[in-house]
Design a protein around this motif. Sequence first.
Motif, short mmCIF file in Angstrom:
data_model
loop_
_atom_site.label_atom_id
_atom_site.label_comp_id
_atom_site.label_asym_id
_atom_site.label_seq_id
_atom_site.Cartn_x
_atom_site.Cartn_y
_atom_site.Cartn_z
N LEU A 207 0.80 -1.22 0.00
CA LEU A 207 0.00 0.00 0.00
C LEU A 207 0.83 1.26 0.00
O LEU A 207 0.51 2.24 -0.67
N ASP A 208 1.92 1.26 0.77
CA ASP A 208 2.63 2.48 1.13
C ASP A 208 3.54 2.97 0.00
O ASP A 208 4.61 2.41 -0.27
N GLY A 209 3.12 4.06 -0.64
CA GLY A 209 3.90 4.69 -1.70
C GLY A 209 4.81 5.78 -1.18
O GLY A 209 5.27 6.63 -1.94
N LYS A 210 5.05 5.79 0.15
CA LYS A 210 5.91 6.75 0.84
C LYS A 210 5.25 8.14 0.89
O LYS A 210 4.06 8.28 0.68
N GLU A 211 6.06 9.14 1.16
CA GLU A 211 5.51 10.45 1.55
C GLU A 211 4.50 11.01 0.56
O GLU A 211 3.41 11.45 0.95
N ASP A 212 4.82 11.02 -0.72
CA ASP A 212 3.90 11.61 -1.70
C ASP A 212 3.19 10.56 -2.55
O ASP A 212 2.47 10.92 -3.49
N GLY A 213 3.40 9.28 -2.25
CA GLY A 213 2.74 8.21 -2.99
C GLY A 213 3.40 7.87 -4.31
O GLY A 213 2.95 6.98 -5.03
N LEU A 214 4.49 8.55 -4.65
CA LEU A 214 5.08 8.42 -5.99
C LEU A 214 6.44 7.72 -5.99
O LEU A 214 7.07 7.60 -7.05
N ASP A 215 6.89 7.26 -4.86
CA ASP A 215 8.23 6.71 -4.74
C ASP A 215 8.49 5.56 -5.71
O ASP A 215 9.53 5.51 -6.39
N PHE A 216 7.56 4.62 -5.79
CA PHE A 216 7.77 3.45 -6.63
C PHE A 216 7.71 3.79 -8.12
O PHE A 216 8.39 3.17 -8.93
N TYR A 217 6.89 4.77 -8.48
CA TYR A 217 6.86 5.21 -9.88
C TYR A 217 8.22 5.77 -10.28
O TYR A 217 8.73 5.48 -11.37
N ARG A 218 8.82 6.57 -9.42
CA ARG A 218 10.14 7.14 -9.72
C ARG A 218 11.16 6.01 -9.95
O ARG A 218 11.94 6.04 -10.90
N ARG A 219 11.16 5.05 -9.05
CA ARG A 219 12.15 3.97 -9.12
C ARG A 219 11.94 3.11 -10.36
O ARG A 219 12.90 2.73 -11.04
N LEU A 235 3.14 0.43 -18.62
CA LEU A 235 1.80 0.80 -18.16
C LEU A 235 1.73 0.73 -16.64
O LEU A 235 2.13 -0.28 -16.05
N PHE A 236 1.19 1.77 -16.02
CA PHE A 236 1.01 1.82 -14.57
C PHE A 236 -0.47 1.95 -14.21
O PHE A 236 -1.21 2.68 -14.89
N GLU A 237 -0.88 1.32 -13.11
CA GLU A 237 -2.09 1.79 -12.43
C GLU A 237 -1.68 2.94 -11.54
O GLU A 237 -0.59 2.93 -10.95
N ILE A 238 -2.55 3.93 -11.40
CA ILE A 238 -2.25 5.11 -10.58
C ILE A 238 -3.44 5.44 -9.69
O ILE A 238 -4.56 4.99 -9.92
N GLY A 239 -3.18 6.28 -8.69
CA GLY A 239 -4.25 6.85 -7.90
C GLY A 239 -4.98 7.91 -8.70
O GLY A 239 -4.42 8.48 -9.67
N TYR A 240 -6.20 8.22 -8.30
CA TYR A 240 -7.06 9.11 -9.10
C TYR A 240 -6.45 10.50 -9.31
O TYR A 240 -6.78 11.18 -10.28
N ASP A 241 -5.53 10.92 -8.42
CA ASP A 241 -4.96 12.27 -8.52
C ASP A 241 -3.49 12.27 -8.93
O ASP A 241 -2.79 13.26 -8.74
N GLN A 242 -3.02 11.17 -9.52
CA GLN A 242 -1.59 11.06 -9.83
C GLN A 242 -1.29 11.07 -11.33
O GLN A 242 -0.14 10.90 -11.73
N GLY A 243 -2.30 11.29 -12.15
CA GLY A 243 -2.12 11.22 -13.59
C GLY A 243 -1.08 12.19 -14.12
O GLY A 243 -0.19 11.81 -14.90
N THR A 244 -1.15 13.44 -13.71
CA THR A 244 -0.22 14.45 -14.22
C THR A 244 1.21 14.15 -13.76
O THR A 244 2.15 14.19 -14.55
N ALA A 245 1.37 13.84 -12.47
CA ALA A 245 2.71 13.60 -11.93
C ALA A 245 3.39 12.42 -12.60
O ALA A 245 4.57 12.49 -12.98
N VAL A 246 2.67 11.31 -12.77
CA VAL A 246 3.28 10.11 -13.34
C VAL A 246 3.51 10.27 -14.84
O VAL A 246 4.55 9.85 -15.36
N SER A 247 2.60 10.90 -15.55
CA SER A 247 2.81 11.12 -16.98
C SER A 247 3.98 12.06 -17.22
O SER A 247 4.76 11.87 -18.16
N ASP A 248 4.17 13.05 -16.35
CA ASP A 248 5.32 13.94 -16.47
C ASP A 248 6.63 13.17 -16.24
O ASP A 248 7.64 13.45 -16.91
N MET A 249 6.61 12.22 -15.31
CA MET A 249 7.80 11.39 -15.09
C MET A 249 8.19 10.65 -16.36
O MET A 249 9.37 10.59 -16.74
N LEU A 250 7.20 10.06 -17.02
CA LEU A 250 7.47 9.30 -18.24
C LEU A 250 8.01 10.21 -19.35
O LEU A 250 8.97 9.85 -20.04
N LYS A 251 7.42 11.35 -19.51
CA LYS A 251 7.87 12.29 -20.54
C LYS A 251 9.30 12.74 -20.27
O LYS A 251 10.13 12.79 -21.18
#
Length: 278
Positions: A207-219, A235-251
């Motif tokens: 469950l625990d994605g660390k402080e901002d919920g994005l730690d594992f996406y970064r790694r 392809l990732f599953e994301i939380g409902y409010d993480q679309g912009t942050a995770v898509s920016d990581m990929l770009k």
Amino acid sequence: MTYREAIKLGESILQKADITDAKNDAWLLLAMACKIDRTYYYVHMDEELTTEQTREYQSVLKKRAERIPLQYITGEQEFMGLTFHVNNNVLIPRQDTETLVEEALKIIEPGMKVLDMCTGSGCIIISILKNTTDVTGYACDISKHAINVAKENAKINNVFVDFERSDLFEKINDKFDVIVSNPPYIRSEEIPHLMPEVARFEPMEALDGKEDGLDFYRRIVKDSKTHLNDNGILLFEIGYDQGTAVSDMLKYAGYCEVKVIKDLAGNDRVVMGRIEKR
């Protein structure tokens, strides 16, 4: 106590425990405890439970009233029309995650190699393999207990998956055409406020994605490019409010054709991107 009375008793106990769908849970627990189906119930609803049935029903009702998830009590959960064994070593498969599988199925072709990272129960990779032909499936998880559950589910659903216990890409040496992942993405501070079934009983490390919920996406994004073939897709599953942050990581990492896909409820649920031919 008759079967009819047992349902009413169970519903009352579970309502007092603030179980949302108390009537349905009471029925499912009665069916499990007494090994009956609805046809049997409607024919025999005014017959008495045996002493053993009563004892077993009271036992499972007590567990559910303690907010132990129904699926951990019954030991199974349906996902993508398939049955999966679950226990408290893995997250309970949820309908939201079917969006990730459905999007992966749109781009997976025969001959491809697919990796499911943070596999948990194995529901993602197993569902993919059940709906494709000539696809090679791999999966990894840091938890040896989760891997054992996933291996059991592969057998139950009659598919072969090459499982590896690994902290993300630590022990992964191959390259893949597609990588799918439903990593931990709940912010640490939010976990205590989740419903008791989740906060108290589902595995914290899943469950625990660390402080901002994005730690594992970064790694995962950081190391994924070296594990994808030319034109490979992440392809990732994301939380409902993480679309912009995770898509920016990929770009930022150099992925192209990055897009965010919504689930049936209209929430952002999947982010995907492609590695260009190198």
